[in-house]
Design a protein around this motif. Sequence first.
Motif, PDB file in Angstrom:
ATOM      1  N   ARG A   7       0.828  -1.212   0.000  1.00 12.86           N
ATOM      2  CA  ARG A   7       0.000   0.000   0.000  1.00 12.86           C
ATOM      3  C   ARG A   7       0.859   1.257   0.000  1.00 12.86           C
ATOM      4  O   ARG A   7       1.995   1.253   0.460  1.00 12.86           O
ATOM      5  CB  ARG A   7      -0.948   0.025   1.197  1.00 12.86           C
ATOM      6  CG  ARG A   7      -0.297  -0.159   2.546  1.00 12.86           C
ATOM      7  CD  ARG A   7       0.331   1.069   3.081  1.00 12.86           C
ATOM      8  NE  ARG A   7      -0.598   1.905   3.817  1.00 12.86           N
ATOM      9  CZ  ARG A   7      -0.196   2.950   4.517  1.00 12.86           C
ATOM     10  NH1 ARG A   7       1.109   3.289   4.568  1.00 12.86           N
ATOM     11  NH2 ARG A   7      -1.045   3.676   5.180  1.00 12.86           N
ATOM     12  N   GLN A  52       0.431   5.689   0.637  1.00  8.51           N
ATOM     13  CA  GLN A  52      -0.427   6.747   1.160  1.00  8.51           C
ATOM     14  C   GLN A  52       0.335   8.066   1.056  1.00  8.51           C
ATOM     15  O   GLN A  52       1.518   8.130   1.378  1.00  8.51           O
ATOM     16  CB  GLN A  52      -0.755   6.434   2.624  1.00  8.51           C
ATOM     17  CG  GLN A  52      -1.389   7.592   3.369  1.00  8.51           C
ATOM     18  CD  GLN A  52      -1.746   7.244   4.819  1.00  8.51           C
ATOM     19  OE1 GLN A  52      -2.545   6.355   5.084  1.00  8.51           O
ATOM     20  NE2 GLN A  52      -1.138   7.954   5.753  1.00  8.51           N
ATOM     21  N   ALA A 100      -0.370  11.551   2.737  1.00  6.93           N
ATOM     22  CA  ALA A 100      -1.360  12.122   3.644  1.00  6.93           C
ATOM     23  C   ALA A 100      -0.682  12.801   4.828  1.00  6.93           C
ATOM     24  O   ALA A 100       0.518  12.678   5.030  1.00  6.93           O
ATOM     25  CB  ALA A 100      -2.292  11.029   4.156  1.00  6.93           C
TER      26      ALA A 100
END
Lengths: 359, 359
Positions: free
Chosen positions: A11, A13, A15
């Motif tokens: 994964r 991200q 953010a």
Amino acid sequence: MAMNGLTSMKRYQIAKVYRRDNPSKGRYREFYQCDFDIAGPYARMQPDSEVIKIMTELLDKLNIGEYEVKLNHRKLLDGMLEICGVPPEKFRTICSSVDKLDKQSFDQIRKEMVEEKGLTPEMADGIGEFVKKRGRPLELLSELQQKGSKFLENEGSVQALNDLEILFKALDKAKCIDKVVFDLSLARGLDYYTGVIYEAVFKGLTQVGSIAAGGRYDDLIGMFGSKPVPAVGVSLGIERVFAIMEQNQKDQNQTIRATETQVLVGFLGEDLPLGTELVNEFWEANVKAELMLNKRVMKHIDHAKDSRIPYMVLVGERELSEGVVKLKDIEAAKEEVIPRTQMVEEVKKRLLTIREATL
Amino acid sequence: MAMNGLTSMKRYQIAKVYRRDNPSKGRYREFYQCDFDIAGPYARMQPDSEVIKIMTELLDKLNIGEYEVKLNHRKLLDGMLEICGVPPEKFRTICSSVDKLDKQSFDQIRKEMVEEKGLTPEMADGIGEFVKKRGRPLELLSELQQKGSKFLENEGSVQALNDLEILFKALDKAKCIDKVVFDLSLARGLDYYTGVIYEAVFKGLTQVGSIAAGGRYDDLIGMFGSKPVPAVGVSLGIERVFAIMEQNQKDQNQTIRATETQVLVGFLGEDLPLGTELVNEFWEANVKAELMLNKRVMKHIDHAKDSRIPYMVLVGERELSEGVVKLKDIEAAKEEVIPRTQMVEEVKKRLLTIREATL
């Protein structure tokens, strides 16, 4: 991880993240971070190898200058401390002393370890011998694996060296080993790492320090669930990357373009529907266009210059009635009158030329 | 807004937002939202027109089915209430009754307005006449602008009708007016709107309700600063969009692909460096490739099928020694043996064929 039947995942991200600590000047408890992690069971050292490959791909693509990836293994560090006779309960605090070696001299660290943390001078000097070692991964590794190496008598270290052998050979095949420096002084502050650790350091501006870092953290996810989940990841500090990019552009006397707008549709009047009709022709042709309504030509030119929009189409009542537009090349300060029906096509042609020139 | 010398901006954000309310079932105080806003001084109705154009572009590109954008103007609503004799202090509470008209019948709303909120039956019936009106924007607008229209005697309403005339003509030129329904019953719950308001409603599944909504909020930003900043924006509920997409795919018996992986490199063994060498050839050619190390052929095939990866390259010791790979088309269940040197090229050729077939 066991949620939704997932047993493994890769994964990323981009953010905001939050850190409950007292950040040094210019840093904050809230900041943007780019993470990539692989969690779950995979072949030995495969996730580690892929995370490091992706980190180098990312840093290469960002094109922000020379960097190196310092790399070490937590179990090798622990083995080193064991070999030097450091009591296990002091491993973490001594690691955090070693971690300062990029900012302080060994003499300062040595003093801290002996006077504040209670190591014997012999232990400290033993550590000093080890942490000097840094070099090309496969070369330094084979030195540490040679007959007579103290690491061979330490079980955890042998396991770490075997991990690193698989990893370095894989990174060699992934053609990114040249970016990696095997560095026995790299400790990383965080407690939760259990295996390989690494830190990418930008070589241009020393004040920026590390721009990406990570490692293996096999025990962390399990703390929040019912069973252990092996994991390895990397975080990139995007704000530091931006700082480097801004500095690079300043060094090259470039200003940063705040928009991607390719053409300004400057409508000399207040008629929104007429202006919209013009700008929509560009939008439909996938040209990044902005509409501005203003009676004064200079307002349009100033805006195009400020925003570094390369082309401008100027339209007033006269142009409308004559079925033409004025096409301005802002940087070259050139102007031509072209039929309105060819407006989009002409701008596209010129944008293509820019693009070819920059390629 | 005055920070960094900015006086105006167009911005988007895709991020988590937080709402301090008691959400209904299946909703949360934290959720993802896609926002687009324009703030600062621009030509009259230009930002409104651009935000609505972008909303329709977005919903068209998402390709999730038929939708309509209900649109109204806060000042027209207020004018309507004024014309019906509703006291100003009751405007907001009556608006929130009107806002329920998409879920309740007018009789229910009428009862609420009369029995709970103290309107006279005449006021309620007056409102009832107005909120029935909905239709094609330019047509309904010209009806409301006709001689004898009650709105023409109300100052705020006249201003709203003039706003809408500019807006609808611009949306017509921007070729998105067909998506818009001028609907006098649209009220929107939030207090801060000051001008045009709109709500995109998906027509396929009524239970999803609105998927994007927004409006003009000229007084909101100024509350946090020293001077007023006019602004208009739209928010798209990305989780609802995903719900619609999932439902559409289920309806078409499609499963959702969890990855974009184009080829699985199935290595029949444990040698990470050798497997890495293979997968890296795909990475270098910009093919989305995943490496899997496992001795059992079926594990590779199952993984490719589960993840709907279209192609697989299988390599074991025999293939390595013979300089070949097995290339499998997963869906067609076909297998060919090809020279390893042509592996990447052959996969790319097949991927191109897929792409052409889907275009």
